[in-house]
Design an enzyme around this catalytic site. Structure first.
Site, PDB file in Angstrom:
ATOM      1  N   LYS A   1      -0.940  10.844  -5.262  1.00  0.00           N
ATOM      2  CA  LYS A   1      -0.714  10.586  -3.826  1.00  0.00           C
ATOM      3  C   LYS A   1       0.880  11.172  -3.607  1.00  0.00           C
ATOM      4  O   LYS A   1       1.911  10.970  -4.426  1.00  0.00           O
ATOM      5  CB  LYS A   1      -0.482   9.357  -3.571  1.00  0.00           C
ATOM      6  CG  LYS A   1      -0.435   8.918  -2.079  1.00  0.00           C
ATOM      7  CD  LYS A   1      -0.794   7.187  -1.936  1.00  0.00           C
ATOM      8  CE  LYS A   1      -0.849   6.891  -0.337  1.00  0.00           C
ATOM      9  NZ  LYS A   1      -0.934   5.450  -0.158  1.00  0.00           N
TER      10      LYS A   1
ATOM     11  N   SER B   1      -4.400   4.311   3.302  1.00  0.00           N
ATOM     12  CA  SER B   1      -3.475   5.696   3.437  1.00  0.00           C
ATOM     13  C   SER B   1      -3.442   6.705   2.303  1.00  0.00           C
ATOM     14  O   SER B   1      -3.458   7.901   2.314  1.00  0.00           O
ATOM     15  CB  SER B   1      -2.077   5.390   3.585  1.00  0.00           C
ATOM     16  OG  SER B   1      -1.274   4.623   2.450  1.00  0.00           O
TER      17      SER B   1
ATOM     18  N   SER C   1      -4.277   0.348   0.846  1.00  0.00           N
ATOM     19  CA  SER C   1      -4.562   1.649   0.935  1.00  0.00           C
ATOM     20  C   SER C   1      -5.145   2.306  -0.282  1.00  0.00           C
ATOM     21  O   SER C   1      -5.395   3.475  -0.215  1.00  0.00           O
ATOM     22  CB  SER C   1      -3.155   2.361   1.049  1.00  0.00           C
ATOM     23  OG  SER C   1      -2.572   2.343   2.136  1.00  0.00           O
TER      24      SER C   1
HETATM   25  N1  GLN Z   1      -3.498   0.059   6.776  1.00  0.00           N
HETATM   26  C1  GLN Z   1      -2.387  -0.490   6.272  1.00  0.00           C
HETATM   27  C2  GLN Z   1      -0.965  -0.233   6.904  1.00  0.00           C
HETATM   28  O1  GLN Z   1      -0.841   0.822   7.709  1.00  0.00           O
HETATM   29  C3  GLN Z   1      -2.250  -0.526   4.628  1.00  0.00           C
HETATM   30  C4  GLN Z   1      -1.620   0.694   4.199  1.00  0.00           C
HETATM   31  C5  GLN Z   1      -1.150   0.668   2.911  1.00  0.00           C
HETATM   32  O2  GLN Z   1      -1.868  -0.099   2.210  1.00  0.00           O
HETATM   33  N2  GLN Z   1      -0.222   1.657   2.554  1.00  0.00           N
HETATM   34  O3  GLN Z   1      -0.001  -0.836   6.484  1.00  0.00           O
END
Ligand code: GLN
Length: 471
Positions: free
Chosen positions: A78, A153, A177
């Site tokens: 990532k 994400s 994410s």
């Molecule tokens: N969707 C969540 C957020 O926007 C989780 C994102 C993540 O785990 N990095 O904070």
């Protein structure tokens, strides 16, 4: 079955027996990348030449009998993870052209065991998002249906595994994410216990929530990767000595009634989940519903605390030290302001403002302190359930992957999608998403397991049992 869609242990047998070479393997992933990446947008950069050179070297090591535990494991990382001498943009324009001067511990440990990093994967900017539509480099499309999002994400990381562009990915999970895109793409996603895997070299979003973990096709591969990346490196003071593992005859499973009865839960996911519960009962597990009265506090607690932490973490991107810099500022303050306005996307700016607000002197106690207290209550109640039960299970998400653009106009709608995944991060416990079939339109669904801190072993055992048919 193609070489790539097998657990690593099987691939390794072939490599060692000389029936397959790492070079052939790497080429087959590169072929998939060439065929699909343009449309799917999963990789932001592919290290083609490097991967081929390394493959040849690792083939030699295999022949010499000196290859590491992950020899020939092809990994995508990532864009939030640092890899020495390579770009890391965090899905953001503000880090455009930034090159890491060191590697994240998790990345380095994979390399030390002879894994091959094949490229850098698209993600929501700084990990802030649930659909990968907040990337400055465009959305990632779901390989099951390209009109749908990948989830976020770690969207690029999930789609890369789903589409066979790499064997496994390394993602990050602050509120879901890893697990959410894994569920949306029909693959496996593991978020380890907070404090098990070093965050050194992970570009921070919310430091008391962030964790690094694998996205894979098989539970066995998630276990293998975790085993290699976990453990102290002297660089992350929040790492703790793991608690000894429970024995694997752990058979008590809880589901949260408020989750199963939640109005947002798609009926098809609910029935698939109920079928999984029946399967567990058939396997001899005791499955019981429990109450969790803090269900409505999960998301507010998560979003107050993570925005607060991110507003502080992202203060370092100011155009002075690295990354994007505004070119026509008249003074230093203007430089900061213009750089950050140009460099950060809309969602990141929204969160910095929200986080700054909840940390401001007048509102600190009303929001930040309050949320910290509620976090402790949620953690205590979660651990209390896990005292009586070995696992808490739920659907990973309340719906299957949205259509592109479906949730982008209303941030609250987007945040609601994280309802089932944030509990693990708020409480610091591990979570695993495994595939739970597809809905009537062919979109994947995910089944989530959570367990006590450092009990990944029993969680992966159960995950493996539930996905045995896939191997
Ligand atoms: N969707 C969540 C957020 O926007 C989780 C994102 C993540 O785990 N990095 O904070």
């Amino acid at each position: 079955m193609s070489n790539s869609i097998q657990p690593y242990a099987k691939i390794r047998e072939k490599l060692v027996a000389g029936q397959l070479s790492v070079l052939t393997l790497v080429k087959s992933y590169l072929d998939q990348i060439h065929a699909h990446n343009k449309a799917l947008n999963a990789f932001l950069e592919v290290y083609e030449e490097e991967a081929l050179i390394r493959a040849a070297q690792i083939d030699e090591k295999i022949k010499a009998g000196s290859a590491g535990r992950l020899a020939g494991l092809v990994v995508g990382i990532k864009d939030l993870l640092c890899y020495e001498g390579h770009h890391s943009y965090a899905g953001s324009k503000i880090l455009d052209s930034f090159k890491s001067t060191f590697s994240a511990t998790a990345v380095q440990r994979l390399l030390d065991e002879d894994a091959i990093i094949i490229g850098r994967q698209n993600c929501d900017e700084f990990g802030m998002g649930s659909t990968n539509e907040n990337s400055a480099y465009g959305p990632v499309l779901n390989y099951a249906n390209q009109a749908h999002v990948a989830g976020g994400s770690s969207g690029g990381s999930a789609v890369a595994v789903q589409a066979g562009m790499c064997h496994v990915s390394l993602g990050t999970d602050t509120g879901g994410s890893i697990r959410m895109p894994a569920a949306f793409c029909g693959v496996v996603g593991l978020k380890p216990t907070y404090g098990l895997v070093s965050r050194w070299g992970l570009i921070a979003y919310a430091s008391s929530f962030d964790s690094i973990g694998p996205i894979t096709n098989f539970v066995a591969d998630a276990r293998l990767v975790l085993d290699v990346i976990k453990g102290d490196d002297g660089q992350d003071s929040t790492l703790v000595d793991p608690i000894p593992a429970k024995k694997s005859d752990s058979k008590r499973v809880a589901y949260i009634k408020e989750v199963v009865d939640h109005p947002s839960l798609q009926p098809e996911i609910k029935s698939a989940f109920e079928r999984k519960l029946a399967e567990l009962r058939d396997l001899g597990y005791v499955v019981e519903g429990v109450d969790f009265p803090y269900i409505d506090q999960l998301l507010p607690t998560y979003y107050v605390l993570t925005t607060a932490e991110s507003s502080s973490n992202l203060a370092r991107f100011d155009g002075v030290k690295y990354g994007h810099r505004n070119q026509d500022a008249g003074d230093l303050m203007q430089l900061y302001k213009r750089t950050r306005k140009e460099g950060f996307g809309e969602e990141v700016q929204r969160r910095i403002m929200l986080g700054t607000f909840v940390l401001s002197a007048d509102y600190y106690d009303a929001y930040y302190t309050k949320a910290q207290k509620v976090r402790r209550l949620i953690q205590d109640m979660t651990l209390d359930i896990l005292h009586k039960f070995d696992f808490i299970v739920s659907p990973t998400t309340s719906s299957t992957a949205y259509r592109i653009g479906e949730k982008t106009l209303d941030p609250i709608q987007m945040y609601l999608g994280d309802l089932f995944t944030v509990q693990a991060n708020v409480a610091g416990i591990p979570g695993l998403s495994v595939p739970m079939g597809v809905d009537s339109s062919g979109m994947p669904m995910g089944f989530q397991l959570m367990t006590s801190p450092f009990q990944e072993g029993i969680m992966l055992d159960l995950g493996e049992k539930l996905t045995k048919h896939a191997e």
